[in-house]
Design an enzyme around this catalytic site. Structure first.
Site, short mmCIF file in Angstrom:
data_model
loop_
_atom_site.label_atom_id
_atom_site.label_comp_id
_atom_site.label_asym_id
_atom_site.label_seq_id
_atom_site.Cartn_x
_atom_site.Cartn_y
_atom_site.Cartn_z
N ASP A 132 -98.31 -67.89 -99.21
CA ASP A 132 -97.42 -69.02 -99.53
C ASP A 132 -97.33 -70.06 -98.43
OD1 ASP A 132 -95.97 -70.22 -101.58
OD2 ASP A 132 -94.06 -69.64 -100.69
N ASP A 143 -101.77 -66.97 -106.05
CA ASP A 143 -102.03 -68.04 -105.08
C ASP A 143 -103.04 -67.71 -104.00
OD1 ASP A 143 -100.22 -69.74 -106.32
OD2 ASP A 143 -98.61 -69.33 -104.92
N ASP A 178 -87.34 -69.25 -108.31
CA ASP A 178 -88.57 -69.61 -107.61
C ASP A 178 -88.34 -69.82 -106.12
OD1 ASP A 178 -90.31 -69.71 -109.87
OD2 ASP A 178 -89.40 -71.62 -110.44
#
Length: 343
Positions: free
Chosen positions: A128, A166, A317
């Protein structure tokens, strides 16, 4: 910005005795909301028909516990809305602190119900890129230990694993520094190999979404990450692009990776993507979204193995737009998704 979606650590945990007591109130309550049916034998959480949705509905999921609490407080209308989430199979995000135990508990629960557990591994080092869900394993060895623990917990029981949201995308979009690229490819490839060595585990490597860029940019990285050994890839994880757009993106990408199949996260895409506010944070707790198609293997395209609820509807989120930390339950947002849903 394309892939950092606050997909955060699993926040489910174990229910307290008080919460479990509230959950008992669910037993005998109608799933249709008609007060006259209260006292029937049905409970809020039952498994979906196996021929359409072979995935496990966790009777101790966050939404089910919340329904129990709402019923205990006399908030029947809100409880009825949240049944739309509680009654559907959602993915379980494995916490690295007790990965083997969780993987075993979830797969055992699913196996006893004659269903398949859906698990998400989200612990790659440097994940992230320092945003809402920053963290992950401290190094490559710790990540390999994590994957080994998950594999030990799954054993021979059926499971579908979505691997590292991701992780490949951030190798492509410039988010992950170059110095970590080779290690990440090695870790992802190793994870695919380890998990596919199990008796009945399907693996789908995360491959971004319809809004971030061109499949030409990611198909070679996916190959380096082990897509050829995997069952396929996952699209739209924790995002909001429509199922139609997600399938179009997935089919274009599939053609570049040997015709691999894929799964689509439909958990919150009922109203499509959000187009207001700061473009860099449209992915983060956008208002006015809705639940999408419920999980099923009966999809509209032979290349799509399943619609899954990979992101857990109702979990934040990240700390944006008034939300709690990534992965934490947010009742107001969950109710908004349910009320806007036509499912």
């Amino acid at each position: 910005m394309y892939g950092s979606r606050g997909v955060g650590a699993f926040a489910g945990g174990r229910a307290s005795a008080a919460v479990l007591g509230a959950a008992l109130l669910l037993a005998g309550c109608s799933s249709g909301g008609d007060d006259s049916k209260e006292g029937s034998a049905s409970a809020v959480v039952t498994q979906q028909p196996k021929e359409a949705a072979p995935f496990w509905v966790n009777p101790d999921g966050a939404a089910a516990r919340e329904v129990g609490e709402l019923l205990g407080d006399g908030r029947k209308a809100e409880a009825q809305q949240l049944r739309k989430i509680a009654e559907q199979p959602v993915a379980e995000w494995i916490n690295p602190e007790n990965a083997e135990e969780q993987a075993r508990d979830f797969t055992e629960g699913a196996d006893k119900a004659g269903r398949r557990a859906v698990l998400v591994l989200y612990n790659i080092p440097h994940r992230d890129c320092g945003q809402y869900s920053q963290g992950g394993a401290v190094d490559g060895d710790a990540y390999r230990d994590f994957v080994d623990a998950v594999a030990e917990g799954i054993g021979d029981r059926p499971a579908t694993v979505v691997l590292e949201p991701d992780a490949v995308l951030h190798l492509v979009d410039g988010c992950t520094p170059e110095e970590f690229h080779e290690e990440r490819y090695d870790l992802l490839h190793g994870a695919v190999t380890k998990l596919k060595g199990l008796k009945d585990t399907k693996v789908y490597v995360d491959a971004g979404n319809a809004g971030w860029g061109n499949p030409d940019e990611i198909h070679e990285p996916l190959k380096r990450a082990g897509i050829e050994q995997a069952d396929g890839f996952a699209v739209n994880v924790s995002n909001f692009y429509t199922t139609e757009d997600s399938i179009a993106y997935g089919k274009e990408l599939s053609a570049k990776v040997g015709g691999k199949h894929f799964v689509v996260d439909t958990s919150r895409n009922g109203n499509g993507p959000y187009t207001g506010g700061d473009p860099d944070e449209r992915w983060c707790n956008p208002p006015g979204r809705a639940l999408g198609e419920t999980p099923t293997t009966r999809t509209s395209d032979p290349l799509v193995d399943a619609y899954l609820w990979i992101k857990r509807p109702g979990e934040s989120d990240g700390e944006c737009k008034g939300g709690p930390k990534a992965g934490e339950w947010w009742e107001d947002y969950a109710l908004g998704l349910a009320r806007a849903s036509t499912t």
